[in-house]
Design a protein around this motif. Structure first.
Motif, short mmCIF file in Angstrom:
data_model
loop_
_atom_site.label_atom_id
_atom_site.label_comp_id
_atom_site.label_asym_id
_atom_site.label_seq_id
_atom_site.Cartn_x
_atom_site.Cartn_y
_atom_site.Cartn_z
N LEU A 1 1.01 -1.28 0.11
CA LEU A 1 0.03 0.00 -0.08
C LEU A 1 0.82 1.36 -0.05
CD1 LEU A 1 -2.88 1.07 0.29
CD2 LEU A 1 -2.64 1.02 2.67
N LYS A 2 0.74 2.03 -0.78
CA LYS A 2 1.42 3.50 -0.87
C LYS A 2 0.85 4.53 0.11
CE LYS A 2 2.90 3.01 -5.84
NZ LYS A 2 2.76 3.83 -7.15
N LEU A 3 1.96 4.81 0.85
CA LEU A 3 1.39 5.79 2.06
C LEU A 3 2.23 7.13 1.90
CD1 LEU A 3 1.24 3.63 4.94
CD2 LEU A 3 -0.70 4.11 3.37
N ARG A 4 1.66 8.11 2.41
CA ARG A 4 2.51 9.34 2.48
C ARG A 4 2.37 9.83 4.03
NH1 ARG A 4 1.45 14.11 -1.83
NH2 ARG A 4 2.84 12.56 -2.72
N LEU A 5 3.72 10.06 4.36
CA LEU A 5 4.08 10.27 5.80
C LEU A 5 4.43 11.95 5.71
CD1 LEU A 5 5.82 7.34 7.20
CD2 LEU A 5 3.64 7.50 7.21
N VAL A 6 3.76 12.80 6.60
CA VAL A 6 4.18 13.97 6.75
C VAL A 6 4.31 14.61 8.09
CG1 VAL A 6 3.08 16.57 6.28
CG2 VAL A 6 2.07 14.54 4.78
N PHE A 7 5.72 15.15 8.17
CA PHE A 7 5.97 15.16 9.67
C PHE A 7 6.08 16.78 9.78
CE2 PHE A 7 8.02 11.39 8.51
CZ PHE A 7 8.15 10.53 9.78
N ASP A 8 5.58 17.15 10.70
CA ASP A 8 5.42 18.55 11.32
C ASP A 8 4.68 19.54 10.06
OD1 ASP A 8 6.49 17.86 13.81
OD2 ASP A 8 8.41 18.17 13.16
N ARG A 9 3.83 18.76 9.22
CA ARG A 9 3.42 19.53 8.21
C ARG A 9 4.47 20.11 7.25
NH1 ARG A 9 -1.86 22.67 11.42
NH2 ARG A 9 -2.74 20.55 12.18
N SER A 10 5.59 19.84 7.28
CA SER A 10 6.62 20.41 6.09
C SER A 10 7.43 19.49 5.42
CB SER A 10 7.45 21.40 7.13
OG SER A 10 8.18 20.75 8.23
N SER A 11 7.59 18.28 6.13
CA SER A 11 8.40 17.38 5.56
C SER A 11 7.61 15.98 5.14
CB SER A 11 9.70 16.79 6.35
OG SER A 11 10.22 15.94 5.98
N THR A 12 7.68 15.67 3.90
CA THR A 12 6.71 14.69 3.33
C THR A 12 7.60 13.62 2.76
OG1 THR A 12 5.01 16.28 2.52
CG2 THR A 12 4.95 14.05 1.43
N ILE A 13 7.35 12.20 3.14
CA ILE A 13 8.14 11.17 2.90
C ILE A 13 7.13 10.22 2.14
CG2 ILE A 13 9.68 9.28 3.30
CD1 ILE A 13 10.87 11.30 5.52
N ASN B 1 15.29 9.66 10.78
CA ASN B 1 15.45 10.98 11.72
C ASN B 1 14.43 11.80 11.85
OD1 ASN B 1 18.23 10.35 11.56
ND2 ASN B 1 18.81 11.12 9.67
N ALA B 2 13.43 11.81 10.70
CA ALA B 2 12.11 12.55 11.01
C ALA B 2 11.26 12.19 12.13
CB ALA B 2 11.28 12.65 9.69
N PHE B 3 11.16 10.70 12.08
CA PHE B 3 10.40 10.15 13.36
C PHE B 3 10.97 10.50 14.63
CE2 PHE B 3 9.47 6.38 15.62
CZ PHE B 3 7.93 6.49 15.82
N ARG B 4 12.61 10.59 14.64
CA ARG B 4 13.01 10.71 15.96
C ARG B 4 13.11 12.15 16.39
NH1 ARG B 4 17.99 9.89 14.45
NH2 ARG B 4 18.10 7.45 15.16
N LYS B 5 13.09 13.03 15.33
CA LYS B 5 12.92 14.51 15.76
C LYS B 5 11.64 15.32 15.70
CE LYS B 5 17.60 15.09 14.09
NZ LYS B 5 18.83 15.76 13.16
N GLY B 6 10.64 14.55 14.93
CA GLY B 6 9.43 15.28 14.69
C GLY B 6 8.67 15.59 16.22
N ARG B 7 7.50 16.28 15.75
CA ARG B 7 6.84 16.51 17.07
C ARG B 7 5.37 15.98 16.48
NH1 ARG B 7 6.00 22.48 18.45
NH2 ARG B 7 4.83 21.57 20.10
N TYR B 8 5.03 15.87 15.16
CA TYR B 8 3.65 15.46 14.82
C TYR B 8 3.91 14.72 13.32
CZ TYR B 8 2.01 18.96 17.73
OH TYR B 8 1.58 19.84 19.06
N LEU B 9 3.02 13.83 13.38
CA LEU B 9 3.26 13.05 12.10
C LEU B 9 1.70 12.72 11.58
CD1 LEU B 9 4.24 10.59 10.01
CD2 LEU B 9 3.90 8.81 11.75
N GLU B 10 1.48 12.77 10.29
CA GLU B 10 0.21 12.28 9.55
C GLU B 10 0.44 11.42 8.69
OE1 GLU B 10 -2.34 16.30 8.46
OE2 GLU B 10 -0.05 16.79 8.64
#
Length: 312
Positions: A85-97, A121-130
């Motif tokens: 399944l293709k997903l999009r992870l958005v960290f702190d509403r600014s970084s998209t993976i 790295n984004a998972f470690r430092k981020g505050r929110y994940l969508e």
């Protein structure tokens, strides 16, 4: 809780069945432990989970060779096992993976999270994940991830020699191998030592909580057993953690019993005895302190400030 335990046991890069958790990891709103291969009894991975108000539980695991996985599970999902399944992870509403998830079961999907990658790295430092999948969107507060990931690494370092139960389907020649038997004994001893260390840490945390919450009750005339039971209610999470660790220790010492209820009752009794002894010892120390005439005993400490609620 049973569904989450099953999901944690499935957090492996290859199809496998795992037993656990053994030991206890608690960091912020994350909890989990060590898991072993159900066929060989060998250590397989360390994993933790955190449940959110959306009904989704987020999971993270790392194997002995430091292969990382990020997982999500929800009881009412109806995914197609074996597909991607293709997903999009958005960290702190600014970084998209953008990632590709593997569907392990109708309610569980996992995502590879390579060490030193932009994702971890984004998972470690981020505050929110969508988490965005088609028309579905889930938001998670990344609480304590910076502390949780090193805790998983430490779990792997300490769990290399841990061995768990072997399923009845394991070949008889493996079970009767003398060398395997000796290895099992050594692994059991290592596991027991790890569990005892875990219990010491949890006991210290629990008694510190009881010292805060039960301070005012120490000055009453109630029996130590009554004070212990009341104080334990205020520190239930720590009490439960110690009870579970004690159950694992009993089962490691005596083997997996048929009457799990009796083991839990014995573990709960041990924990209550520890708290009662602490109450008696603390009261004795208070009585031995001489209070100068005209001075009153020190006031019990006030309740700790409430923690800010987590945004889920």
């Amino acid at each position: 809780m049973r569904a989450v335990a099953v999901a944690l046991s499935c957090l492996l890069p290859l199809p496998a069945v795992a037993a656990g958790p053994f030991g206890k990891i608690v960091v912020g709103n994350w909890s989990g432990g060590t898991f072993t291969n159900d066929q060989t009894g060998a250590f397989s991975h360390c994993a933790v989970s955190a449940r959110y108000k959306s009904g989704v539980t987020m999971l993270t695991s790392v194997t002995a060779d430091f292969t990382w996985l990020l997982g999500f599970t929800k009881p009412d999902w109806t995914l197609r096992t074996g597909e991607t399944l293709k997903l999009r992870l958005v960290f702190d509403r600014s970084s998209t993976i953008d990632v590709v998830a593997n569907i392990k079961s109708p309610t569980l999907l996992t995502i590879a999270m390579p060490a030193q990658s932009a994702l971890i790295n984004a998972f470690r430092k981020g505050r929110y994940l969508e988490l965005v999948a088609n028309d579905a969107r889930y938001t998670f507060a990344l609480t304590s991830t910076g502390e949780m990931l090193p805790a998983l690494v430490e779990c792997v370092k300490q769990s290399g020699n841990v061995r768990g139960p072997v399923s009845p389907g394991t070949p008889a020649e493996t079970r009767s191998d003398p060398q395997a038997t000796e290895k099992d004994k050594a692994a059991r001893a290592d596991k027991k030592a790890l569990l005892e260390k875990t219990r010491v840490l949890i006991t210290g945390k629990m008694l510190a909580c009881i010292g805060r919450e039960g301070a005012s009750m120490l000055l009453t005339d109630e029996k130590a057993e009554v004070v212990a039971k009341a104080a334990m209610l205020f520190c239930k999470s720590d009490v439960d953690a110690l009870t579970n660790a004690t159950i694992e220790l009993i089962e490691t010492e005596e083997g997996r019993p048929t009457n799990r209820g009796a083991v839990r009752e014995a573990a709960e009794k041990r924990v209550q005895e520890v708290v009662t002894a602490h109450i008696i010892r603390t009261r004795g120390n208070m009585l031995n302190k001489q209070v100068p005439p005209g001075n009153s005993a020190p006031n019990p400490p006030s309740d700790p400030a409430s923690r800010p609620s987590q945004m889920l």
